[in-house]
Design an enzyme around this catalytic site. Structure first.
Site, short mmCIF file in Angstrom:
data_model
loop_
_atom_site.label_atom_id
_atom_site.label_comp_id
_atom_site.label_asym_id
_atom_site.label_seq_id
_atom_site.Cartn_x
_atom_site.Cartn_y
_atom_site.Cartn_z
N TRP A 51 0.85 -1.20 0.00
CA TRP A 51 0.00 0.00 0.00
C TRP A 51 0.88 1.24 0.00
O TRP A 51 2.07 1.14 0.30
CB TRP A 51 -0.92 0.01 1.24
CG TRP A 51 -2.19 0.75 0.97
CD1 TRP A 51 -2.55 1.97 1.43
CD2 TRP A 51 -3.26 0.30 0.13
NE1 TRP A 51 -3.79 2.31 0.93
CE2 TRP A 51 -4.24 1.31 0.12
CE3 TRP A 51 -3.50 -0.85 -0.65
CZ2 TRP A 51 -5.43 1.21 -0.62
CZ3 TRP A 51 -4.66 -0.95 -1.36
CH2 TRP A 51 -5.62 0.07 -1.34
N ASP A 55 0.16 11.09 -0.07
CA ASP A 55 -0.89 12.12 0.00
C ASP A 55 -2.24 11.48 0.31
O ASP A 55 -2.35 10.24 0.38
CB ASP A 55 -0.96 12.88 -1.33
CG ASP A 55 -1.51 12.03 -2.46
OD1 ASP A 55 -1.18 10.83 -2.54
OD2 ASP A 55 -2.31 12.55 -3.27
N GLU A 87 -3.32 8.65 -1.72
CA GLU A 87 -2.52 7.41 -1.56
C GLU A 87 -1.63 7.13 -2.75
O GLU A 87 -1.33 5.97 -3.04
CB GLU A 87 -3.45 6.20 -1.31
CG GLU A 87 -4.61 6.49 -0.41
CD GLU A 87 -5.34 5.25 0.08
OE1 GLU A 87 -6.17 4.74 -0.67
OE2 GLU A 87 -5.06 4.81 1.20
N GLU A 88 -1.23 8.15 -3.45
CA GLU A 88 -0.49 7.92 -4.69
C GLU A 88 0.88 8.56 -4.74
O GLU A 88 1.81 8.00 -5.31
CB GLU A 88 -1.33 8.45 -5.87
CG GLU A 88 -2.61 7.69 -6.06
CD GLU A 88 -3.54 8.33 -7.07
OE1 GLU A 88 -4.40 7.63 -7.61
OE2 GLU A 88 -3.41 9.54 -7.33
N GLU A 93 -18.57 6.86 -4.76
CA GLU A 93 -17.35 7.68 -4.71
C GLU A 93 -17.31 8.67 -5.87
O GLU A 93 -16.99 9.84 -5.70
CB GLU A 93 -16.13 6.76 -4.76
CG GLU A 93 -14.80 7.45 -4.68
CD GLU A 93 -13.64 6.47 -4.81
OE1 GLU A 93 -13.44 5.93 -5.92
OE2 GLU A 93 -12.96 6.22 -3.80
C1 NOJ Z 1 -5.51 3.93 -6.70
C2 NOJ Z 1 -6.29 5.14 -6.33
O1 NOJ Z 1 -6.00 6.23 -7.11
C3 NOJ Z 1 -6.10 5.43 -4.90
O2 NOJ Z 1 -6.63 6.64 -4.54
C4 NOJ Z 1 -6.71 4.31 -4.17
O3 NOJ Z 1 -6.68 4.55 -2.81
C5 NOJ Z 1 -5.98 3.04 -4.49
N1 NOJ Z 1 -5.89 2.83 -5.91
C6 NOJ Z 1 -6.64 1.84 -3.85
O4 NOJ Z 1 -7.97 1.72 -4.25
C1 NOJ Z 2 -9.38 6.22 -2.21
C2 NOJ Z 2 -9.15 7.64 -1.86
O1 NOJ Z 2 -8.23 8.19 -2.76
C3 NOJ Z 2 -8.65 7.78 -0.44
O2 NOJ Z 2 -8.54 9.12 -0.10
C4 NOJ Z 2 -9.58 7.10 0.51
O3 NOJ Z 2 -9.04 7.14 1.80
C5 NOJ Z 2 -9.84 5.67 0.11
N1 NOJ Z 2 -10.21 5.57 -1.26
C6 NOJ Z 2 -10.95 5.06 0.95
O4 NOJ Z 2 -12.14 5.75 0.79
#
Ligand code: NOJ
Ligand code: NOJ
Length: 573
Positions: A140, A196, A199-200, A424
């Site tokens: 992750w 960030d 998550e990227e 979402e």
């Molecule tokens: C890629 C997405 O852009 C990111 O935001 C997300 O949390 C992860 N994949 C996992 O779903």
């Molecule tokens: C992807 C989003 O980019 C992230 O901000 C969020 O925490 C997860 N999904 C779970 O909702």
């Protein structure tokens, strides 16, 4: 006035009127749905919480494409901030036991060792856990350093209310210890890179820095109230450092907040609007030091961010350049092909409603050269200046901003399915809901935007009158010397470099990777000062005639010692 222009002015008024009625209607019907949707995703009793332990917020009940049946510290904390605010405002006293479940769940989670570390070695930066409160150990984007800040902000809101209502002993014995763990984490690690909120990107991130700053300030105030004064001077030093660093995200040329220091993107990102609404403090007025929603910098940035979606989403085509459009995370997004999100579109509306709260409260609006482009959307002749509430300019601008803000909620309303469920995302071409269904954060975002529209003023956190230090100290924290030795046979002209997950190892940049010495060939070597007591990942790379070759997976990993030195003895893989 010509008949035609009178007609078009009337037309605009009618549009604004009917839009406002539509949004009134949406707020009325969607509020209970959003509230129920949010509670349905909290264990153990939530109808969709699918086995989550008590007080655990699932991100969404979706288990495939995407699987969001996990608990993220960011999502959960933002959701519980909404719940705690409703409870402490007296809007819903039935929420108390749910809040106490959350406190218990987070108290447990903090202690769960995980791939980011233990409670004392960085584990609080772990972004997500399994819903039975065990660690998620798959790969992750970790750590994410906004989580502890957002969690402490939610808990501090609860703590402040309890203290004001005569329950200081519970706060001191149960809440303060977990708040302190989170604040110690923020104070120690704020200056280290992390992923960030999306998550990227691993770098520094405006949203993360902004919420860290807020958490430290309100933590200091709570510590003083509770007589926990030993943390005050350390937190104050770091809060000032964080506030100083926060300024560096501003891009004066582009007139927007660059959301990440890394990542190679435009930097235009919902990150900045989300930061503004989650650090809103009406007492601070339109202060730009904390990028308040009505500050010139936050408004300028909002315009640049919103405009970046006008031409890239089909559903935005044909919408006038000064009207609301659907917005997403950032224009370069490719997740599910890159679409608008409900929570980001709601965040734009919320920032504008927050701004209106302050302008109406201070009975004036100030246009600066920085915010001029934002305000020119609504009055092509407005110039920099301060306009009192008695002036026509004030009326023109606030009326237009209200209509603009409502426009974003009207977009969400238009693309909300008839059952009121908020996923979402919604499809950029068709508007059909996409990705995770019943996203808990989408529901929370709807509720907070609705409250802002009603003029609900959040409790102040101490943003008023803060002074940005003239020189920034980045306080990198304690470091230790680590020697990296790797046995690698090379050909003439080929060299070995090192890069990894922290600033000191150049944040995975092959271009900036550190050159190793071949003095003890075939052992290549370098000694680097790295942050103490930190989980660090790294790889060696080869460079030969401009060609870069990485070691094979997985990354090399270790936890740096708290003090002393360490030697890593590796062989090229
Ligand atoms: C890629 C997405 O852009 C990111 O935001 C997300 O949390 C992860 N994949 C996992 O779903
Ligand atoms: C992807 C989003 O980019 C992230 O901000 C969020 O925490 C997860 N999904 C779970 O909702």
């Amino acid at each position: 006035m010509h008949a035609l222009s009178l007609f078009s002015v009337l037309g605009l008024c009618v549009t604004a009127f009917s839009q406002s009625a539509t949004v009134d209607q949406y707020v009325t019907t969607e509020s209970p749905i959003a509230k129920a949707g949010l509670l349905a995703n909290i264990g153990p009793k939530g109808a969709k919480s699918s086995g989550a332990k008590a007080g655990v917020v699932i991100a969404s009940p979706s288990t495939t494409n995407p699987n969001y049946l996990f608990t993220w510290t960011r999502d959960s904390s933002l959701v519980f901030k909404t719940i705690i605010d409703q409870y402490t405002r007296g809007s819903d006293t039935s929420l108390r036991s749910t809040i106490d479940d959350f406190v218990a769940a987070e108290t447990t989670l903090q202690q769960i060792s995980n791939p980011s570390g233990t409670v004392s070695s960085g584990g609080l930066g772990e972004p997500k856990f399994n819903v039975d409160l065990t660690a998620f150990t798959g790969p992750w984007g970790r750590p994410q350093r906004d989580g502890p800040a957002l969690r402490s902000t939610a808990l501090i809101a609860y703590a402040n209310w309890l203290v004001a209502n005569g329950n200081t002993s519970y706060v001191t014995s149960k809440l303060w210890p977990i708040i302190k763990l989170d604040l110690d984490y923020v104070s120690t690690f704020w200056n280290q890179t992390g992923f960030d909120l999306w998550e990227e990107v691993s770098s520094s991130s405006f949203f993360t820095t902004a919420v860290q700053h807020r958490a430290l300030r309100e933590g200091i105030a709570l510590a003083n109230k509770l007589g926990q004064t030993s943390v005050v001077s350390g937190y104050t030093t770091q809060a000032n450092n964080v506030l100083c660093f926060l300024q560096s995200y501003w891009n004066p040329t582009g007139s927007f907040i660059t959301s990440n220091t890394g990542g190679g993107r435009s930097g235009k990102d919902a990150n900045s609007a989300l930061a503004s609404i989650h650090t809103f403090d009406a007492a601070a007025g339109c202060d730009a030091a904390t990028f308040q929603p009505c500050s010139d910098k936050a408004l300028a940035s909002l315009k640049v961010y919103v405009d970046s979606f006008r031409s890239i989403y089909g559903i935005n085509s044909g919408i006038a350049a000064n009207q609301a459009v659907a917005t997403g995370r950032y224009p370069e997004d490719v997740y599910f092909n890159g679409n608008p999100w409900y929570l980001t579109t709601a965040a734009v509306a919320e920032q504008l409603y927050d701004a209106l709260i302050v302008w109406n409260q201070q009975k004036s609006i100030t246009v600066t050269s920085t915010s001029l482009a934002f305000f020119r959307q609504f009055s092509s002749t407005v110039a920099a200046g301060t306009f009192a509430s008695s002036t026509p300019t004030f009326t023109t601008l606030t009326t237009a901003v209200k209509t603009f803000a409502d426009g974003f909620l009207a977009i969400n309303a238009k693309y909300t399915p008839s059952n009121g469920g908020l996923a979402e995302q919604f499809d950029k071409s068709t508007g059909t809901p996409l990705s995770a269904v019943d996203l808990t954060w989408s529901y929370a975002a709807a509720l907070t935007a609705f409250d802002a529209r009603k003029g609900v003023v959040p409790v102040s956190w101490g943003a008023k009158g803060l002074v940005v230090p003239t020189t920034c100290s980045l306080n990198t924290g304690p470091t230790v010397q680590v020697t990296f030795n790797v046995v690698a046979t090379t050909q003439l002209g080929e060299n070995i470099f090192l890069t990894g997950s922290v600033d000191a190892l150049k944040n995975w940049s092959p271009d900036n990777a550190l050159a190793l010495s071949s003095a003890n060939y075939p052992t290549w070597s370098i000694t680097v000062a790295v942050p103490a007591n930190t989980n660090i990942e790294y790889k060696y790379i080869r460079k030969f005639n401009g060609v870069i070759t990485w070691e094979t997976d997985p990354n090399n990993a270790f936890t740096s010692p708290t003090s002393g030195t360490l030697t890593r003895s590796d062989s090229w893989r």
